[in-house]
Motif scaffolding. Structure first.
Motif, short mmCIF file in Angstrom:
data_model
loop_
_atom_site.label_atom_id
_atom_site.label_comp_id
_atom_site.label_asym_id
_atom_site.label_seq_id
_atom_site.Cartn_x
_atom_site.Cartn_y
_atom_site.Cartn_z
N PHE A 199 -5.16 63.60 -16.22
CA PHE A 199 -3.76 63.18 -16.39
C PHE A 199 -3.51 62.96 -17.88
N PHE A 200 -2.25 62.81 -18.25
CA PHE A 200 -1.90 62.50 -19.64
C PHE A 200 -1.92 61.00 -19.86
N ASP A 201 -2.58 60.59 -20.91
CA ASP A 201 -2.61 59.18 -21.30
C ASP A 201 -1.61 58.96 -22.44
N PHE A 202 -0.77 57.94 -22.32
CA PHE A 202 0.24 57.66 -23.34
C PHE A 202 0.01 56.32 -24.04
N SER A 203 -1.20 55.81 -23.95
CA SER A 203 -1.49 54.55 -24.63
C SER A 203 -1.52 54.78 -26.14
N ASN A 204 -1.42 53.71 -26.89
CA ASN A 204 -1.26 53.79 -28.34
C ASN A 204 -2.62 54.05 -29.01
N THR A 205 -3.15 55.25 -28.81
CA THR A 205 -4.46 55.60 -29.35
C THR A 205 -4.30 56.11 -30.77
N LEU A 206 -4.75 55.30 -31.73
CA LEU A 206 -4.53 55.59 -33.14
C LEU A 206 -5.81 55.89 -33.91
N THR A 207 -6.96 55.83 -33.23
CA THR A 207 -8.24 56.11 -33.87
C THR A 207 -9.05 57.05 -32.99
N VAL A 208 -9.57 58.09 -33.58
CA VAL A 208 -10.47 59.02 -32.89
C VAL A 208 -11.83 58.92 -33.56
N THR A 209 -12.84 58.60 -32.77
CA THR A 209 -14.20 58.47 -33.31
C THR A 209 -15.00 59.70 -32.95
N TYR A 210 -15.49 60.38 -34.00
CA TYR A 210 -16.25 61.61 -33.83
C TYR A 210 -17.49 61.52 -34.71
N LYS A 211 -18.64 61.73 -34.13
CA LYS A 211 -19.92 61.61 -34.85
C LYS A 211 -20.06 60.23 -35.48
N GLY A 212 -19.50 59.24 -34.82
CA GLY A 212 -19.62 57.87 -35.29
C GLY A 212 -18.66 57.49 -36.40
N VAL A 213 -17.77 58.40 -36.81
CA VAL A 213 -16.84 58.14 -37.91
C VAL A 213 -15.43 57.98 -37.36
N PRO A 214 -14.77 56.85 -37.64
CA PRO A 214 -13.40 56.66 -37.17
C PRO A 214 -12.41 57.48 -37.99
N LEU A 215 -11.56 58.24 -37.31
CA LEU A 215 -10.56 59.07 -37.94
C LEU A 215 -9.18 58.64 -37.47
N LEU A 226 -2.20 62.38 -24.45
CA LEU A 226 -3.57 62.82 -24.67
C LEU A 226 -4.17 63.10 -23.30
N LEU A 227 -4.37 64.38 -22.98
CA LEU A 227 -4.81 64.75 -21.65
C LEU A 227 -6.24 64.30 -21.42
N GLN A 228 -6.42 63.57 -20.33
CA GLN A 228 -7.70 62.94 -20.04
C GLN A 228 -8.62 63.81 -19.18
N THR A 229 -9.91 63.61 -19.37
CA THR A 229 -10.91 64.28 -18.56
C THR A 229 -11.83 63.25 -17.93
N THR A 230 -12.45 63.65 -16.84
CA THR A 230 -13.48 62.83 -16.19
C THR A 230 -14.78 63.61 -16.16
N ILE A 231 -15.87 62.98 -16.55
CA ILE A 231 -17.18 63.61 -16.48
C ILE A 231 -17.68 63.54 -15.04
N ASN A 232 -17.89 64.68 -14.43
CA ASN A 232 -18.41 64.74 -13.06
C ASN A 232 -19.93 64.87 -13.02
N ASP A 233 -20.48 65.52 -14.05
CA ASP A 233 -21.91 65.76 -14.07
C ASP A 233 -22.38 65.61 -15.51
N ALA A 234 -23.04 64.50 -15.80
CA ALA A 234 -23.47 64.20 -17.17
C ALA A 234 -24.56 65.14 -17.66
#
Length: 586
Positions: A199-215, A226-234
């Motif tokens: 589903f689409f998430d509309f929360s106020n997401t202002l930071t994206v963390t990638y490789k441990g670095v906040p962007l 921000l379209l959300q995903t669910t992990i079914n098989d780790a």
């Protein structure tokens, strides 16, 4: 004569891409003006609701089989108007297909997003880009990877495209919309990739963390979701990056399952120097060249050097950089003009490069200490009118017009009234003559004043120089169906792009990166001050990119301590300064 006090206005280069739009989505003439002047691309319109659609619109085409796309068709694509060469050093065995959406009221955004993606792809491979609706069965067989940018909700994607993506083991990067069409087409999407779009998430997401670095994620991107995903098989899927909202909650930003990487938004909208755009760049590189080298290199450019600069200061800069084993480049304005005497009590001033023998001597000294000359326009100003400041070299635009509005912002207007290929060529030829008269070899690298020129100017620059050192400025409409140069640029819809490594842009030019900006001690035109600490912070954000060149520029009139802080800060981070000639080798 007083040295121009506006030299610090390199801000125009540092921030013309980072300024954000006021509205979440353009609407009407006012919004078009905002889009034009901000130089950042907006996000697509918000989806109609958070839930993903259950009734799908899919373009029916012939089923995909390897025989439907033969070797001859593959060869034809490599020579088509929408096929582009990689930058020097790109993997010659890689060839990426870039597809984008084109339908609906905001379909024009797709071309711009694709141009940005394609430019970045060139660091790793050659590529072809075109509208997704024109995909033909088996086409992916002719490529080593695919980047698809889903900017139109419900784009009628061909079933052949969906089937080929589901059948391939090649790396695929899918952005934003229409992932639900792919999952619906699959026999068992969760079983194949280990995750599911939700589903689409509309929360106020202002930071994206990638490789441990906040962007940073600009708040203007939030309404688009921000379209959300669910992990079914780790064991098959993993979350590569998470977005954090203002209450501390996290949602998935990028997910990878098997050969499919998914980003839940358009990362080319509302970008800035410390943006999640940097994470997308790294993920694009994993498609364009899975064997991307891991290098930590840096560049420094001494900016706006012109007549009446202090030779002693220039020599001091050269001595310091030489002592630190730091090659550097010098962006030189060959003909200094103050046509109205703005800095000389109303008395006009013009100084040819060869007339300032002290400067010429200092330039030769800089060359002997690791400096590479670049041409920074011919006069770095246009005519005797304020454009937008003083009409003086180093202050104003040369190849574009601009003004300052009532809100104290610099507004990019249009190419100069006399703009033409012959006019642009004349400026370059005159610049070459200035270098020759001063006993200097004509530069092979060009820096457009304030990083702004028309499409036809960029075509001229490409024919005259081996490389550009810049952030690019583009106009919508230049690349219909991915065939750049066959359309008509719309200068009411312009956008910019910066690069963290060398690329080959849509004009065919090799572009040396500059993404860190410069030191600005005071606020200008609603752009905040920028100090060495800010530049080093941006450099840390860039560390998420596997193969990056940390590149900045600095004005020679500033106290040399600022240069020292940045150089030594980058070296402490493990980056090695190299010459532009090394970068140009790939």
């Amino acid at each position: 004569m007083i040295r121009p006090s506006l030299r610090g206005l390199s801000t125009l280069k540092s921030f013309f891409i980072g300024v954000a739009l006021v509205l979440a989505m353009p609407a009407g003439a006012m919004a078009q003006s905002l889009f034009r002047n901000a130089h950042v691309l907006p996000a697509p319109p918000a989806p109609p609701h958070a839930a993903l659609p259950k009734h799908l619109t899919i373009k029916l085409t012939t089923s995909s089989t390897s025989s439907t796309f033969n070797v001859a068709a593959t060869a034809a694509l490599t020579t088509a108007p929408n096929a582009y060469a990689g930058a020097p050093g790109a993997n010659p065995n890689q060839n990426t297909l870039v597809l984008y959406d084109s339908t609906g009221q905001w379909g024009w955004l797709g071309e711009a997003y694709a141009v940005m993606a394609g430019n970045l792809v060139t660091h790793g491979s050659k590529y072809t880009m075109h509208e997704a609706v024109n995909y033909v069965a088996g086409e992916l067989n002719g490529y080593t990877g695919l980047v698809y940018i889903g900017s139109t909700y419900g784009e009628p994607l061909p079933t052949a495209l969906l089937d080929d993506v589901l059948a391939t083991t090649k790396p695929v990067l899918w952005m934003n919309d229409n992932i639900w069409q792919l999952s619906a087409r699959a026999t068992n999407f969760a079983g194949q990739y280990g995750f599911t779009p939700q589903f689409f998430d509309f929360s106020n997401t202002l930071t994206v963390t990638y490789k441990g670095v906040p962007l940073m994620r600009n708040s203007l991107a939030v309404p688009s979701g921000l379209l959300q995903t669910t992990i079914n098989d780790a064991t098959k899927a993993q979350v590569l990056a998470v977005a954090t909202n203002d209450t501390g909650g996290t949602v998935n930003w990028a997910t990878k399952g098997a050969n499919l990487t998914y980003i839940g938004e358009i990362p080319f909208s509302y970008t800035g120097p410390n943006d999640r755009y940097l994470a997308a760049i790294d993920l694009i590189g994993k498609v364009s060249n899975p064997n991307m080298p891991s290098r930590k290199r840096a560049l420094v450019r001494i900016e706006d050097v012109a007549a009446n600069d202090s030779p002693a200061q220039l020599r001091a800069i050269a001595n310091y950089l030489y002592s630190k084993n730091v090659p550097f480049s010098v962006a030189l304005i060959p003909y200094y003009i103050d046509p109205n005497g703005f800095y000389n009590n109303g008395v006009p001033v013009s100084i040819h490069l060869y007339q300032d023998t002290g400067l010429v001597s200092a330039l030769k000294y800089m060359q002997s200490h690791g400096g590479t000359m670049m041409m920074h326009g011919y006069t770095h100003q246009y005519s005797n009118i304020d454009n937008p400041y003083t009409a003086v070299s180093g202050d104003d635009f040369e190849f574009y017009t601009a003004h300052i509005n009532s809100a104290n912002s610099v507004i990019f207007d249009a190419p100069v009234p006399v703009d033409s290929m012959s006019w642009a060529q004349g400026r370059i030829t005159s610049g070459f003559q200035e270098f020759a008269k001063a006993g200097l070899l004509p530069p092979t690298i060009f820096v457009p004043p304030h990083y702004a020129a028309s499409a036809i100017d960029y075509v001229v620059f490409h024919t005259q120089f081996k490389a550009m050192s810049q952030r690019d400025l583009y106009a919508i409409g230049w690349c219909p169906n991915g065939a750049c140069g066959t359309g008509t640029p719309d200068y009411t819809r312009i956008y910019g792009q910066f690069y963290p490594y060398m690329v080959r842009n849509i004009f065919g030019s090799v572009v040396l990166p500059e993404q860190l900006g410069d030191v600005e001690l005071t606020e200008y035109n609603n752009n905040p001050p920028r100090f060495p600490a800010d530049i080093l912070y941006s450099a840390n954000c860039n560390t998420v990119i596997q193969d990056t060149v940390q590149s900045f520029f600095i004005d020679p009139t500033l106290d040399i301590s600022y240069l020292k802080q940045i150089v030594e800060g980058l070296q402490a981070m493990g980056y090695t300064f190299v010459s532009v000639s090394v970068i140009m080798q790939g």
